[in-house]
Design a protein around this motif. Sequence first.
Motif, PDB file in Angstrom:
ATOM      1  N   UNK A   1      50.889   2.131  29.575  1.00  0.00           N
ATOM      2  CA  UNK A   1      49.626   2.731  29.964  1.00  0.00           C
ATOM      3  C   UNK A   1      48.662   1.696  30.517  1.00  0.00           C
ATOM      4  N   UNK A   2      47.680   2.209  31.247  1.00  0.00           N
ATOM      5  CA  UNK A   2      46.591   1.408  31.790  1.00  0.00           C
ATOM      6  C   UNK A   2      45.292   2.139  31.499  1.00  0.00           C
ATOM      7  N   UNK A   3      44.178   1.409  31.510  1.00  0.00           N
ATOM      8  CA  UNK A   3      42.868   2.018  31.279  1.00  0.00           C
ATOM      9  C   UNK A   3      41.913   1.619  32.393  1.00  0.00           C
ATOM     10  N   UNK A   4      40.818   2.385  32.502  1.00  0.00           N
ATOM     11  CA  UNK A   4      39.826   2.114  33.544  1.00  0.00           C
ATOM     12  C   UNK A   4      38.468   2.632  33.092  1.00  0.00           C
ATOM     13  N   UNK A   5      37.388   2.084  33.658  1.00  0.00           N
ATOM     14  CA  UNK A   5      36.045   2.577  33.346  1.00  0.00           C
ATOM     15  C   UNK A   5      35.652   3.785  34.184  1.00  0.00           C
ATOM     16  N   UNK A   6      36.484   4.115  35.184  1.00  0.00           N
ATOM     17  CA  UNK A   6      36.225   5.230  36.090  1.00  0.00           C
ATOM     18  C   UNK A   6      37.555   5.825  36.498  1.00  0.00           C
TER      19      UNK A   6
END
Length: 341
Positions: free
Chosen positions: A252-257
């Motif tokens: 998985x990856x994450x993002x602020x937008x």
Amino acid sequence: MQVKSRRLFTLAGCLALATLLLVAAPAGAQDDAAPTPRANPLFRDRFTADPAPLVVGDTLYLYVGHDEAQRDEMFNMRDWRVYSTKDMATWVDHGPIMKATDFRWAKADAWASQAIEKDGRFWFYAAVEHDDTHPGKAIAVAVSDSPTGPFVDAKGSALITNAMTPKGTHSWEDIDPTVFTDDDGSTWIAWGNRQCYIARLKPNMIEIDGPITEITPPHFEEGPWLHKRGSTYYLTYASLDRAAHRDEKVSYATAPSIQGPWTYRGELTGSGKYSFTIHPGIAQFKGNWYLFLHNAALAIGDQHGAIGRRAVTVEHLQYNADGSMKPVVQTDEGISVPPPR
């Protein structure tokens, strides 16, 4: 996800792997004893794959593909089904909701799908094989006034065709749609095999609004899933480090937008038992988070699990204080036992 695989370039290898899986999966992979409620796999009377949960009020609906591969077939998937539960223990089988050929421009392959509610209607996005007017895999959209259907083609043509992603390396890159509505009401769709794409949908839910952007994270193979928790956006997907592993895992990856930038966070879980593919689906339901997957550990009669005969599973999903997801161990017990501390 017909014998035509999403990985034509490894056809011989997949056939060899299919044979290996038939040997590896013991005849007693699942016995005939009454299963423990909430244990894995969730459904034992048919082969199911690519789980996609949708929560509506006090009910969780789970959309799945239906594996019908015989003998040495890799994939034979003709329709999609939906199940529902109010307690994660008792499931209602609502039967088939659509066939791939209900999209008249499609000719086969009821591959991975996801449904979403928007403005009181239910929108169903799915990967199919387009007819010869637009060769390759495509993404379809159907609509219903009920989460259990009947669903009908909402557009009369494909939402996304192979020609719309010309930088891709193969004809089956436009598969495995995931749809997500952000807090501002905008709805986004992500999809892909080897390359991961994202685009905004128009309010009518049947057209792309703006550019298609590539957001491929490390080791991305297929099966993306978008969700949000707090202020963090998550892109969870089937990953394959081709230099090190034979079978897909989940990363998985994450993002602020929703538009990124996406930061790789590593593996969430290992491979599914006996299964080359894996496909995450995530939902929060009645205060708990769940990770739906599939493996190939189910045996029905003389049919053992295989590349094209998979079974849907579920595990508890937990988060660390910093928003990262705790690694998930796949089990036979599933959520019949409390989540690990």
